[in-house]
Design an enzyme around this catalytic site. Structure first.
Site, short mmCIF file in Angstrom:
data_model
loop_
_atom_site.label_atom_id
_atom_site.label_comp_id
_atom_site.label_asym_id
_atom_site.label_seq_id
_atom_site.Cartn_x
_atom_site.Cartn_y
_atom_site.Cartn_z
N GLN A 102 0.91 -1.29 0.02
CA GLN A 102 -0.15 0.00 -0.19
C GLN A 102 0.82 1.31 0.05
OE1 GLN A 102 -3.25 0.72 -0.50
NE2 GLN A 102 -3.91 -1.40 -0.45
N SER A 103 1.95 1.31 -0.77
CA SER A 103 2.97 2.44 -0.85
C SER A 103 2.20 3.62 -1.47
CB SER A 103 3.98 2.05 -1.70
OG SER A 103 4.94 3.19 -1.93
N ASN A 104 2.38 4.82 -0.73
CA ASN A 104 1.69 6.06 -1.16
C ASN A 104 2.70 6.60 -2.23
OD1 ASN A 104 -0.51 6.28 0.56
ND2 ASN A 104 0.91 6.38 2.07
N ALA A 106 4.72 4.77 -3.97
CA ALA A 106 4.52 4.14 -5.61
C ALA A 106 3.46 4.69 -6.22
CB ALA A 106 4.26 2.65 -5.19
#
Ligand SMILES: *Cc1c(COP(=O)(O)O)cnc(C)c1O
Length: 364
Positions: A102-104, A106
């Site tokens: 859940q990388s912001n 990325a």
């Protein structure tokens, strides 16, 4: 410097004219670096009066870096303005980066690449082991795909830098020109975005006649805090900066921030020295680990949603807020009048963590 046998006098507080003049010098130093416009800047600085009243401590403010505008916003946008300009200068046609599922970071990178007409490959590390379909495919992962990026998964503990280099080699063999952005966009180029934010915030406060005593934010891959430390040092600010850790223990986190701030100051090339004592992180709010929910985070996210109408995220800003609220109660900010929380964004991740909040559902 005061010799040890002399009575030390407190340093005279820096005047706002002096601050504005140092801000101008910093703008000039930053203008030497290529930058593309991706964000809505300056972001607003707003009071949180309902929260301040409930907590009974200093007056609380929020710096709205969740409103940077790019694909639901967040702190990576400021870093990407410098990183994507560097990629463009190097003739890149493809961006590679990595992060947690859940990388912001990325997600904002996929949007920036789309806007600049570049291909984007995202390597997502499974740091939580969750099989919740929302965690794996909704929230930021949904948006990564909407922006047209290729996403691929790697197991927890994989050396993600090795994986990015291997992918870059493969793409080069196919005739592409890939550019690797490190996790979180945290290197001396990306951190310039937060050097600039320190300047922006100080000018904004000066224009409002506001004296900021402390600035608090969630710290992870260290670029945000390293940039702020460097920017605040450049303008000789006495704002007390505190990072709330989301992953590493305190000593490791502070060392990462200090090392990157030192490199960022060298990259800025204005002869600035970073003091180790300007780097402070409180890492007591991580809980069981990176990306894993805590009761304090859940309470803080709900409290801000209900009192201020603001959305924070479960991985970073929610834990940062938990730290802010708990430290206000513990008296850390006693004697201070104005404390700013830097909202680094991340609300898209809420949709990947929908089970975490134990919400009541329909009441009828
Ligand atoms: C990445 C991120 C942070 C941490 O910033 P770093 O520069 O990695 O320390 C904080 N909040 C949110 C919402 C983020 O996405």
């Amino acid at each position: 410097m005061t010799a040890s046998n002399q009575i030390s006098e407190p340093e005279a507080p820096i005047s706002s004219e002096m601050t504005l003049s140092l801000c101008k010098d910093l703008s000039i130093a930053l203008a030497k670096f290529p930058k593309v416009r991706l964000g809505h800047l300056p972001t607003p600085l707003e009071p949180m009066d309902r929260l301040s009243e409930i907590l009974g401590g200093p007056r609380l403010w929020v710096k709205r870096d969740d409103c940077t505008g790019l694909s639901s916003g967040g702190n990576k946008t400021r870093k990407l303005e410098f990183l994507m300009a560097d990629a463009q200068q190097q003739g890149a046609d493809t961006i590679i980066t990595q992060g947690a599922t859940q990388s912001n970071h990325a997600r904002q990178t996929t949007a920036a690449a789309a806007k600049m007409g570049m291909a984007c490959h995202i390597l997502l590390e499974d740091r939580t082991g969750s099989n919740d379909p929302n965690y794996i495919l909704n929230g930021n992962v949904l948006l990564d795909q909407l922006h047209g990026a290729s996403i691929s998964k790697r197991g927890g503990g994989t050396d993600m830098n090795d994986e990015m280099s291997a992918l870059a080699a493969k793409l080069r063999a196919e005739g592409k020109n890939p550019y690797i952005i490190p996790g979180g966009g945290s290197n001396p180029i990306g951190a310039l975005g937060y050097v600039n934010c320190a300047r922006e915030l100080s000018e904004q406060a000066a224009a409002m006649g506001l004296k900021i005593d402390a600035l608090v934010h969630a710290t992870g891959s260290a670029g945000t805090q390293a940039g702020l430390v460097t920017g605040l040092a450049a303008i000789q600010s006495d704002i007390h900066l505190l990072g709330i850790g989301v992953r590493a223990p305190q000593e490791k986190q502070e060392q990462m921030v200090f090392d990157l701030a030192t490199k960022t100051a060298a990259h800025l090339n204005t002869g600035l020295n970073i003091a180790r004592s300007d780097v402070r992180a409180n890492c007591n709010y991580v809980g069981p680990g990176y990306g894993l929910p805590t009761d304090g985070m859940v309470k803080a996210v709900k409290m801000l949603a209900e009192t201020e109408g603001l959305l924070f995220d479960p991985v970073y800003s929610g834990k940062g807020l938990d730290g802010l609220i708990d430290q206000i109660r513990a008296g850390y900010f006693d004697g201070m009048e104005n404390v700013v929380f830097l909202h680094t964004g991340g609300s898209a991740a809420l949709f990947g963590y929908s089970d975490t909040f134990d919400l009541p559902g329909y009441t009828e």
